[in-house]
Scaffold this active site. Structure first.
Site, short mmCIF file in Angstrom:
data_model
loop_
_atom_site.label_atom_id
_atom_site.label_comp_id
_atom_site.label_asym_id
_atom_site.label_seq_id
_atom_site.Cartn_x
_atom_site.Cartn_y
_atom_site.Cartn_z
N SER A 33 21.28 -6.47 7.85
CA SER A 33 21.95 -7.29 6.84
C SER A 33 22.61 -8.50 7.47
O SER A 33 23.44 -8.37 8.37
CB SER A 33 23.03 -6.47 6.13
OG SER A 33 22.46 -5.53 5.27
N HIS A 64 18.40 -9.76 3.23
CA HIS A 64 17.12 -9.24 3.78
C HIS A 64 16.00 -10.07 3.15
O HIS A 64 15.63 -9.87 1.99
CB HIS A 64 16.95 -7.76 3.43
CG HIS A 64 17.94 -6.87 4.12
ND1 HIS A 64 17.63 -6.17 5.26
CD2 HIS A 64 19.23 -6.60 3.84
CE1 HIS A 64 18.70 -5.49 5.66
NE2 HIS A 64 19.68 -5.73 4.81
N HIS A 86 15.51 0.24 2.82
CA HIS A 86 16.50 1.32 2.84
C HIS A 86 16.09 2.39 1.83
O HIS A 86 15.52 2.06 0.79
CB HIS A 86 17.89 0.79 2.45
CG HIS A 86 18.33 -0.41 3.23
ND1 HIS A 86 17.94 -1.69 2.90
CD2 HIS A 86 19.13 -0.52 4.32
CE1 HIS A 86 18.48 -2.55 3.77
NE2 HIS A 86 19.21 -1.86 4.64
N TYR A 88 18.06 3.90 -0.16
CA TYR A 88 18.77 3.74 -1.43
C TYR A 88 18.06 2.75 -2.36
O TYR A 88 18.36 2.68 -3.56
CB TYR A 88 20.25 3.34 -1.21
CG TYR A 88 20.45 1.99 -0.54
CD1 TYR A 88 20.25 0.80 -1.22
CD2 TYR A 88 20.87 1.92 0.78
CE1 TYR A 88 20.43 -0.43 -0.60
CE2 TYR A 88 21.06 0.70 1.41
CZ TYR A 88 20.84 -0.47 0.72
OH TYR A 88 21.01 -1.68 1.33
N GLU A 89 17.11 1.98 -1.82
CA GLU A 89 16.32 1.09 -2.69
C GLU A 89 15.26 1.88 -3.46
O GLU A 89 14.55 1.33 -4.29
CB GLU A 89 15.64 0.00 -1.85
CG GLU A 89 16.62 -0.96 -1.20
CD GLU A 89 15.93 -1.93 -0.24
OE1 GLU A 89 15.40 -2.95 -0.71
OE2 GLU A 89 15.92 -1.65 0.98
N ALA A 116 24.04 -3.98 10.35
CA ALA A 116 25.46 -4.21 10.06
C ALA A 116 26.05 -2.83 9.80
O ALA A 116 25.45 -2.02 9.07
CB ALA A 116 25.59 -5.09 8.83
N MET A 214 23.58 2.54 6.50
CA MET A 214 22.62 3.18 5.59
C MET A 214 21.18 2.89 5.99
O MET A 214 20.30 2.75 5.15
CB MET A 214 22.87 2.67 4.16
CG MET A 214 24.29 2.85 3.67
SD MET A 214 24.56 1.85 2.19
CE MET A 214 26.36 1.87 2.08
N SER A 215 20.96 2.71 7.30
CA SER A 215 19.60 2.37 7.74
C SER A 215 19.34 2.98 9.11
O SER A 215 20.02 3.91 9.52
CB SER A 215 19.46 0.84 7.81
OG SER A 215 20.26 0.31 8.84
N ASN A 238 32.72 -4.63 9.19
CA ASN A 238 33.99 -4.35 8.51
C ASN A 238 34.48 -3.01 9.06
O ASN A 238 33.71 -2.29 9.69
CB ASN A 238 33.77 -4.23 6.99
CG ASN A 238 32.69 -3.22 6.65
OD1 ASN A 238 31.49 -3.53 6.76
ND2 ASN A 238 33.08 -2.03 6.30
N HIS A 250 29.70 -5.86 0.17
CA HIS A 250 28.55 -6.39 0.91
C HIS A 250 28.78 -7.87 1.25
O HIS A 250 28.26 -8.36 2.25
CB HIS A 250 27.27 -6.19 0.09
CG HIS A 250 26.00 -6.43 0.87
ND1 HIS A 250 25.69 -5.74 2.03
CD2 HIS A 250 24.97 -7.29 0.67
CE1 HIS A 250 24.52 -6.18 2.50
NE2 HIS A 250 24.07 -7.12 1.69
C1 R1P Z 1 25.78 -2.40 3.07
O1 R1P Z 1 26.63 -3.50 3.07
C2 R1P Z 1 24.44 -2.69 3.67
O2 R1P Z 1 24.61 -3.24 5.01
C3 R1P Z 1 23.94 -2.44 5.96
C4 R1P Z 1 23.92 -1.06 5.29
O3 R1P Z 1 22.96 -0.18 5.85
C5 R1P Z 1 23.64 -1.40 3.85
O4 R1P Z 1 22.28 -1.64 3.63
O5 R1P Z 1 22.64 -2.99 6.09
P1 R1P Z 1 21.64 -2.82 7.35
O6 R1P Z 1 21.83 -1.43 7.88
O7 R1P Z 1 20.27 -3.04 6.82
O8 R1P Z 1 22.03 -3.86 8.36
#
Ligand code: R1P
Length: 275
Positions: A33, A64, A86, A88-89, A116, A214-215, A238, A250
Site C-alpha cells: 500500500s 494499489h 488481498h 479481504y478483496e 504497509a 493483511m497481506s 501507523n 487507510h
Molecule cells: C490497510 O490500510 C491496508 O494496508 C496494508 C494492509 O495489508 C491493508 O491492505 O496493505 P499492504 O499489506 O498491501 O501493504
C-alpha cells in the site's frame, strides 16, 4: 473454495508477459500500500495492466495500481507488482499468490515483498522501516490447501527460514551504508479488512509479533513452496490499535508511506543489485 491454478494457467500468464518484454527477470518485487513509487525507478520498463494478463485478479484497493512492470534496476532484471491482491478483496489465498507462481515461471529466484503495517512493538514509530525476520499466519488460510502439484513444490514445505538469513544480512549492510535506520521484527498477517482491536493487538504482542498487516503471508508461503528466496520489508505506517489514542485509517497509511518514500527508495534500490 480453493481455485486450482494449474501449471498450464501459470505458463499461459507467463507466456503473455514474455510476449511483451524481452527482459528475463531474476528478482520479483511486490509493492505494498502506497509503496508503488519504486515502479518509477525501473529502467527500460514495460508496463502490463493486470486486466490483460490471463487469470490475474484485479486490484481494488487504493494505493494499489494494478500494473505489472518488467525492466531493470542498475542492470538487474526485475518484475515488479505495483499493487497486490488481498484475501479481504474476496480472493482465495492461492489466487492472491498466483503472481508469485507466474514470477517463478518467468525465472525469478528471489522475491522482495514490501507492505504497509501497523506497529505493535511500542519502541517503533510511524515511518520506521522493518526487516521481516519471520511471520505468524493468523489469516486462518493457507494457499497450499488442495491437491499438491509436485512440479510446483513439496506437499509439506519447510518454513523454518521463510525470510532468508543471507538476504537479511545484505539488507542490513545496505541500510548501514546508506544510514537508513532499520528495525527487525515479526509480521503477523491477518485476514482483514477491519483493523484489529486493542485487545487483539495486546494478544499479538504477547505472541511475539512486532507489526501487523493483511497481506504477505500467502505470497511468502507460495514463494517458499516454489523454492524462491524471500526478503521482506514493512513500512510501519501507523501504530496499531490501542497504542495511541486515535482511530486508524487507510488515509493515514498512504500519507505515511508517502512521507517515507525517499528512505524506502534509497534502501530498496540499494538492495536490489546486491541480491
Ligand atoms: C490497510 O490500510 C491496508 O494496508 C496494508 C494492509 O495489508 C491493508 O491492505 O496493505 P499492504 O499489506 O498491501 O501493504
Amino acid at each position: 473454495m480453493t481455485t486450482i491454478l494449474t501449471q498450464g494457467m501459470i505458463q499461459e500468464a507467463a507466456d503473455y508477459i514474455r510476449s511483451k518484454s524481452g527482459v528475463a527477470p531474476k528478482i520479483g518485487l511486490i509493492l505494498g500500500s502506497g509503496l508503488g513509487v519504486l515502479a518509477d525507478h525501473i529502467e527500460e520498463a514495460v508496463s502490463i495492466a493486470y486486466k490483460d494478463i490471463p487469470y490475474f485478479p484485479q486490484s481494488t484497493v487504493e494505493g494499489h495500481a494494478g500494473e505489472l512492470l518488467i525492466g531493470t534496476v542498475q542492470g538487474t532484471p526485475v518484475v515488479l507488482m505495483k499493487g497486490r491482491f488481498h484475501m479481504y478483496e474476496g480472493y482465495g489465498p492461492e489466487l492472491t499468490a498466483f503472481p508469485v507462481r507466474v514470477m517463478k515461471a518467468l525465472g525469478v529466484a528471489k522475491l522482495l515483498v514490501t507492505n504497509a503495517a501497523g506497529g505493535i512493538n511500542t519502541s517503533y514509530k510511524p515511518g520506521d522501516l522493518m526487516l521481516i525476520s519471520d511471520h505468524i499466519n493468523m489469516t486462518g488460510r493457507n494457499p497450499l490447501v488442495g491437491p499438491n502439484d509436485a512440479e510446483q513444490g513439496p506437499r509439506f514445505p519447510d518454513m523454518s527460514e521463510a525470510y532468508n538469513r543471507k538476504l537479511r544480512e545484505i539488507a542490513k549492510q545496505v541500510a548501514k551504508e546508506k544510514e537508513v535506520p532499520l528495525q527487525e521484527g515479526v509480521y503477523v498477517g491477518l485476514l482483514g479488512p477491519s483493523y484489529e482491536t486493542p485487545a487483539e493487538i495486546r494478544m499479538f504482542r504477547t505472541l511475539g509479533a512486532d507489526a501487523v498487516g493483511m497481506s504477505t503471508v500467502s505470497e511468502v508461503i507460495v514463494a517458499r513452496h516454489a523454492g524462491i528466496e524471500v526478503l521482506g520489508i514493512s513500512c510501519i505506517s501507523n501504530m496499531a490499535a490501542g497504542i495511541l489514542d486515535q482511530p486508524l485509517s487507510h488515509e493515514e497509511v498512504i500519507e505515511t508511506t508517502d512521507r517515507v518514500r525517499e528512505k524506502f527508495l534509497n534502501l530498496v534500490l540499494g538492495i536490489i543489485p546486491k541480491l
